[in-house]
Structures are given as C-alpha cells and as structure tokens.
Write a protein that holds these residues in place. Structure first.
Motif, PDB file in Angstrom:
ATOM      1  N   GLY A 295       0.774  -1.140  -0.108  1.00 35.03           N
ATOM      2  CA  GLY A 295       0.058   0.149   0.020  1.00 35.03           C
ATOM      3  C   GLY A 295       0.758   1.281   0.097  1.00 35.03           C
ATOM      4  N   GLY A 296       2.175   1.139   0.207  1.00 35.20           N
ATOM      5  CA  GLY A 296       2.985   2.360   0.103  1.00 35.20           C
ATOM      6  C   GLY A 296       3.055   2.865  -1.381  1.00 35.20           C
ATOM      7  N   GLY A 297       3.665   4.031  -1.315  1.00 33.35           N
ATOM      8  CA  GLY A 297       4.050   4.778  -2.679  1.00 33.35           C
ATOM      9  C   GLY A 297       4.423   5.961  -2.384  1.00 33.35           C
ATOM     10  N   LEU A 298       4.309   6.816  -3.529  1.00 36.09           N
ATOM     11  CA  LEU A 298       4.770   8.367  -3.591  1.00 36.09           C
ATOM     12  C   LEU A 298       3.239   9.183  -3.327  1.00 36.09           C
ATOM     13  CD1 LEU A 298       6.557  10.581  -4.090  1.00 36.09           C
ATOM     14  CD2 LEU A 298       6.494  10.358  -6.498  1.00 36.09           C
TER      15      LEU A 298
ATOM     16  N   THR B   3       8.034  10.083   5.632  1.00 40.57           N
ATOM     17  CA  THR B   3       8.485   9.098   4.634  1.00 40.57           C
ATOM     18  C   THR B   3       9.445   8.116   5.322  1.00 40.57           C
ATOM     19  OG1 THR B   3       8.617  10.908   3.029  1.00 40.57           O
ATOM     20  CG2 THR B   3      10.639   9.192   2.898  1.00 40.57           C
ATOM     21  N   GLY B   4       9.345   6.950   4.744  1.00 35.59           N
ATOM     22  CA  GLY B   4      10.097   5.749   5.502  1.00 35.59           C
ATOM     23  C   GLY B   4       9.643   4.276   4.845  1.00 35.59           C
ATOM     24  N   VAL B   5      10.284   3.452   5.490  1.00 36.06           N
ATOM     25  CA  VAL B   5       9.869   2.043   5.045  1.00 36.06           C
ATOM     26  C   VAL B   5       8.960   1.591   6.303  1.00 36.06           C
ATOM     27  CG1 VAL B   5      10.278  -0.363   4.641  1.00 36.06           C
ATOM     28  CG2 VAL B   5      11.816   1.535   3.775  1.00 36.06           C
ATOM     29  N   TYR B   6       7.914   1.116   6.115  1.00 33.55           N
ATOM     30  CA  TYR B   6       6.806   1.089   7.194  1.00 33.55           C
ATOM     31  C   TYR B   6       6.835  -0.689   7.139  1.00 33.55           C
ATOM     32  CZ  TYR B   6       5.272   5.595   7.885  1.00 33.55           C
ATOM     33  OH  TYR B   6       5.469   7.178   8.239  1.00 33.55           O
ATOM     34  N   TYR B   7       6.671  -1.145   8.360  1.00 31.50           N
ATOM     35  CA  TYR B   7       6.586  -2.487   8.483  1.00 31.50           C
ATOM     36  C   TYR B   7       5.404  -2.897   9.675  1.00 31.50           C
ATOM     37  CZ  TYR B   7      11.426  -2.436   7.087  1.00 31.50           C
ATOM     38  OH  TYR B   7      12.732  -2.320   6.366  1.00 31.50           O
TER      39      TYR B   7
ATOM     40  N   GLY C 219       0.029  16.284   2.576  1.00 29.15           N
ATOM     41  CA  GLY C 219      -1.393  16.266   2.680  1.00 29.15           C
ATOM     42  C   GLY C 219      -2.291  15.224   2.069  1.00 29.15           C
ATOM     43  N   GLY C 220      -1.271  14.249   1.494  1.00 27.90           N
ATOM     44  CA  GLY C 220      -2.152  13.311   0.982  1.00 27.90           C
ATOM     45  C   GLY C 220      -2.398  12.051   1.797  1.00 27.90           C
ATOM     46  N   SER C 221      -3.090  11.065   1.252  1.00 27.56           N
ATOM     47  CA  SER C 221      -3.171  10.013   2.291  1.00 27.56           C
ATOM     48  C   SER C 221      -2.784   8.617   1.560  1.00 27.56           C
ATOM     49  CB  SER C 221      -4.781   9.998   2.599  1.00 27.56           C
ATOM     50  OG  SER C 221      -5.193  10.810   3.331  1.00 27.56           O
ATOM     51  N   LEU C 222      -2.569   7.645   2.282  1.00 26.89           N
ATOM     52  CA  LEU C 222      -2.236   6.359   1.912  1.00 26.89           C
ATOM     53  C   LEU C 222      -2.812   5.336   2.998  1.00 26.89           C
ATOM     54  CD1 LEU C 222       1.258   6.431   0.876  1.00 26.89           C
ATOM     55  CD2 LEU C 222      -0.538   5.872  -0.452  1.00 26.89           C
ATOM     56  N   ARG C 223      -3.441   4.025   2.415  1.00 26.51           N
ATOM     57  CA  ARG C 223      -3.600   2.988   3.371  1.00 26.51           C
ATOM     58  C   ARG C 223      -2.802   1.805   3.365  1.00 26.51           C
ATOM     59  NH1 ARG C 223      -9.350  -0.528   3.713  1.00 26.51           N
ATOM     60  NH2 ARG C 223      -8.181  -1.366   1.598  1.00 26.51           N
ATOM     61  N   LEU C 224      -2.010   1.622   4.289  1.00 31.07           N
ATOM     62  CA  LEU C 224      -1.260   0.438   4.154  1.00 31.07           C
ATOM     63  C   LEU C 224      -1.754  -0.678   4.921  1.00 31.07           C
ATOM     64  CD1 LEU C 224       2.165   1.881   5.753  1.00 31.07           C
ATOM     65  CD2 LEU C 224       1.111   2.264   3.521  1.00 31.07           C
ATOM     66  N   SER C 225      -1.584  -1.937   4.287  1.00 28.72           N
ATOM     67  CA  SER C 225      -1.951  -2.976   4.486  1.00 28.72           C
ATOM     68  C   SER C 225      -0.723  -4.087   5.035  1.00 28.72           C
ATOM     69  CB  SER C 225      -2.723  -3.666   3.567  1.00 28.72           C
ATOM     70  OG  SER C 225      -3.907  -2.941   3.181  1.00 28.72           O
TER      71      SER C 225
ATOM     72  N   TYR D   1      12.637 -11.173  13.255  1.00 31.06           N
ATOM     73  CA  TYR D   1      12.199 -11.217  11.943  1.00 31.06           C
ATOM     74  C   TYR D   1      11.315 -10.078  11.514  1.00 31.06           C
ATOM     75  CZ  TYR D   1       9.135 -12.783   7.982  1.00 31.06           C
ATOM     76  OH  TYR D   1       8.685 -12.797   6.766  1.00 31.06           O
ATOM     77  N   TRP D   2      11.503  -9.654  10.349  1.00 32.24           N
ATOM     78  CA  TRP D   2      10.865  -8.604   9.905  1.00 32.24           C
ATOM     79  C   TRP D   2      10.606  -8.810   8.168  1.00 32.24           C
ATOM     80  CZ3 TRP D   2       9.217  -4.555  12.740  1.00 32.24           C
ATOM     81  CH2 TRP D   2       9.974  -4.537  14.171  1.00 32.24           C
ATOM     82  N   GLY D   3       9.610  -8.349   7.781  1.00 34.21           N
ATOM     83  CA  GLY D   3       9.198  -8.595   6.305  1.00 34.21           C
ATOM     84  C   GLY D   3       9.926  -7.503   5.531  1.00 34.21           C
ATOM     85  N   GLN D   4       9.430  -7.294   4.237  1.00 34.92           N
ATOM     86  CA  GLN D   4      10.282  -6.315   3.267  1.00 34.92           C
ATOM     87  C   GLN D   4       9.736  -5.041   3.638  1.00 34.92           C
ATOM     88  OE1 GLN D   4      12.939  -7.224   1.134  1.00 34.92           O
ATOM     89  NE2 GLN D   4      12.496  -9.075   2.442  1.00 34.92           N
ATOM     90  N   GLY D   5       8.671  -4.721   4.325  1.00 38.84           N
ATOM     91  CA  GLY D   5       7.914  -3.267   4.493  1.00 38.84           C
ATOM     92  C   GLY D   5       7.681  -2.831   3.170  1.00 38.84           C
ATOM     93  N   THR D   6       7.008  -1.636   3.287  1.00 34.43           N
ATOM     94  CA  THR D   6       6.494  -1.045   2.223  1.00 34.43           C
ATOM     95  C   THR D   6       7.034   0.462   2.212  1.00 34.43           C
ATOM     96  OG1 THR D   6       4.269  -0.470   1.051  1.00 34.43           O
ATOM     97  CG2 THR D   6       4.298  -0.441   3.196  1.00 34.43           C
ATOM     98  N   GLN D   7       7.484   1.053   1.102  1.00 31.48           N
ATOM     99  CA  GLN D   7       7.965   2.248   0.992  1.00 31.48           C
ATOM    100  C   GLN D   7       7.158   3.262   0.830  1.00 31.48           C
ATOM    101  OE1 GLN D   7      11.358   3.443   1.106  1.00 31.48           O
ATOM    102  NE2 GLN D   7      10.438   5.357   1.229  1.00 31.48           N
TER     103      GLN D   7
END
Length: 116
Positions: free
Chosen positions: A8-11, A90-94, A15-21, A105-111
């Motif tokens: 769910g990450g991205g650029l 900004t960052g990688v979210y896990y 002020g914008g929004s994202l929804r991570l899963s 143990y950590w997954g790959q995360g989403t940028q």
C-alpha cells in the motif's frame, strides 16, 4: 510460521493519504497484538501505532491524530490509514507482532515517500 506482507505504500504529495495493509499467513492474525513501525536510513525502527488483539489502539506522538490503525480479522489483515501526510513521514513501514519482534524477523516493508 507466520509471514507478514506489507503493501500500500507509494509516492504521495504532502497532505495526501495512503492506506497500508499488512496481510498475514501461516497463523490467525486475530490472536496477536500488532504494530506498525517506521524505519528511515541509519535509524532503528520506531513504533508508529499498535493495536491489541482486542482492538485497543495506541499511537506514537508523531503520528497521533493523523494515522489510524485498524484490523479486519476476517481478512487476516491489519491496516494503517495515513492522513495529512508530511515529508517527515517518509520511510519504510513494517508490521509485526511481539513474537516477530522478539525473534528479529521482519518482512520487506512498504516504502512511503511524501514529497511534492
């Protein structure tokens, strides 16, 4: 073995929004307390938000009021709704459970990149 896959990450503009899963396999997600973490280069992962198996939530001050953690046990998924995004987000979210954190143990995360 529990596997967690973040997406769910991205650029996005400020002020914008994202929804991570965070989708889980190998176990029943509803069993676990879960949390979202953020990592930036050269820094430790830091807790963004946490949700208990019973649905209780807690947020770090930097994200409180803008981010919302939730879970859908039927989909075996944890979400992070990110609103009013700032470049500092900004960052990688896990995502992870206490068990995964303890095991290292950590997954790959989403940028997530917040930039104009």
């Amino acid at each position: 073995q529990v596997q967690l896959v973040e997406s769910g990450g991205g650029l996005v503009q400020p002020g914008g929004s994202l929804r991570l899963s965070c989708a889980a396999s190998g176990s029943i997600l509803s069993t676990y307390d879960m949390a979202w973490y953020r990592q930036t280069p050269g820094k430790q992962r830091e807790v963004v938000a946490a949700i208990s198996s019973g649905g209780l939530t807690n947020y770090a001050d930097s994200w409180k009021g803008r981010f919302t953690i939730s879970r859908d046990n039927a989909k075996n998924t944890v979400y992070l709704q990110m609103n009013s995004l700032k470049p500092g987000d900004t960052g990688v979210y896990y995502c992870n459970s206490p068990y995964g954190v303890a095991a290292g143990y950590w997954g790959q995360g989403t940028q997530v990149t917040v930039s104009s």
